[in-house]
Write an enzyme that holds these catalytic residues in place. Structure first.
Site, PDB file in Angstrom:
ATOM      1  CG  ASP A   1      60.796  12.454 111.229  1.00  0.00           C
ATOM      2  OD1 ASP A   1      60.443  11.925 112.309  1.00  0.00           O
ATOM      3  OD2 ASP A   1      61.755  12.017 110.550  1.00  0.00           O
TER       4      ASP A   1
ATOM      5  CB  CYS B   1      63.780  12.733 113.305  1.00  0.00           C
ATOM      6  SG  CYS B   1      65.571  12.713 113.507  1.00  0.00           S
TER       7      CYS B   1
ATOM      8  CB  THR C   1      68.705   8.845 114.813  1.00  0.00           C
ATOM      9  OG1 THR C   1      68.870   9.928 113.889  1.00  0.00           O
ATOM     10  CG2 THR C   1      68.603   7.507 114.082  1.00  0.00           C
TER      11      THR C   1
ATOM     12  CG  HIS D   1      79.578  22.279 130.560  1.00  0.00           C
ATOM     13  ND1 HIS D   1      80.527  21.302 130.709  1.00  0.00           N
ATOM     14  CD2 HIS D   1      79.179  22.598 131.814  1.00  0.00           C
ATOM     15  CE1 HIS D   1      80.697  21.033 131.998  1.00  0.00           C
ATOM     16  NE2 HIS D   1      79.871  21.811 132.687  1.00  0.00           N
TER      17      HIS D   1
ATOM     18  NE  ARG E   1      84.994  25.105 133.984  1.00  0.00           N
ATOM     19  CZ  ARG E   1      84.818  23.869 133.522  1.00  0.00           C
ATOM     20  NH1 ARG E   1      85.387  23.482 132.409  1.00  0.00           N
ATOM     21  NH2 ARG E   1      84.079  23.018 134.216  1.00  0.00           N
ATOM     22  CG  HIS E   2      81.196  26.156 130.697  1.00  0.00           C
ATOM     23  ND1 HIS E   2      81.938  25.045 130.356  1.00  0.00           N
ATOM     24  CD2 HIS E   2      80.923  26.039 132.013  1.00  0.00           C
ATOM     25  CE1 HIS E   2      82.109  24.283 131.427  1.00  0.00           C
ATOM     26  NE2 HIS E   2      81.505  24.873 132.450  1.00  0.00           N
TER      27      HIS E   2
END
Length: 155
Positions: free
Chosen positions: A8, A70, A72, A103, A137-138
């Protein structure tokens, strides 16, 4: 590898620096904006529009990964995550950026122009782009996320 960038109006300068940085590393880049107009004025836009646009490009396979910014990184990543098939993560440091690929099999990274500076953003991006999904496992957990998405998608 093809990387798409979106932001943005709060993150234009950081986005432009990240596009140049990634191009120097040899990646193909697509800039979805926003940017400055021909008079040097900011072209304002709302972060949900860019989050969705880059999210759709990732989900369709038009690009391999997305990079969103953006103020944050939160709003634009939340917006991208509304697109089925997207796993977007906000990361403000390199360790999380690496682990979200390893992960979570994230396909979009987001960060805030008001949160991280240029050099930290480069480190975050380097970790994200250099990491590979570990599977194992992920994979079961990523499949669970996809199941949640399917169960809650509008029909």
């Amino acid at each position: 590898m093809k990387i798409g960038f979106g932001c943005d109006h709060a993150a234009i300068d950081l986005k432009n620096e990240m596009v140049a940085y990634v191009k120097e590393k040899g990646y193909e880049c697509i800039d979805y904006g926003t940017n400055y107009d021909e008079n040097g004025e900011i072209i304002k836009c709302d972060y949900p529009a860019k989050g969705e646009e880059v999210g759709r490009a990732v989900a369709s396979g038009e690009i391999d990964y997305g990079v969103l910014m953006c103020g944050t990184g939160i709003g634009i990543s939340v917006s991208a995550n509304k697109v089925p098939g997207v796993i977007a993560a906000v990361c403000s440091e390199p360790y999380s950026a690496r682990l979200t690929r390893q992960h979570n099999n994230a396909n979009i990274i987001a960060f805030g122009a008001r949160v991280v500076g240029t050099e930290l953003a480069k480190m975050i991006l380097d970790e994200f782009l250099s990491a590979d999904f570990e599977g194992g496992r992920h994979q079961r957990r990523v499949d669970m996320i996809s199941d949640i998405e399917r169960r809650n998608s509008k029909k």
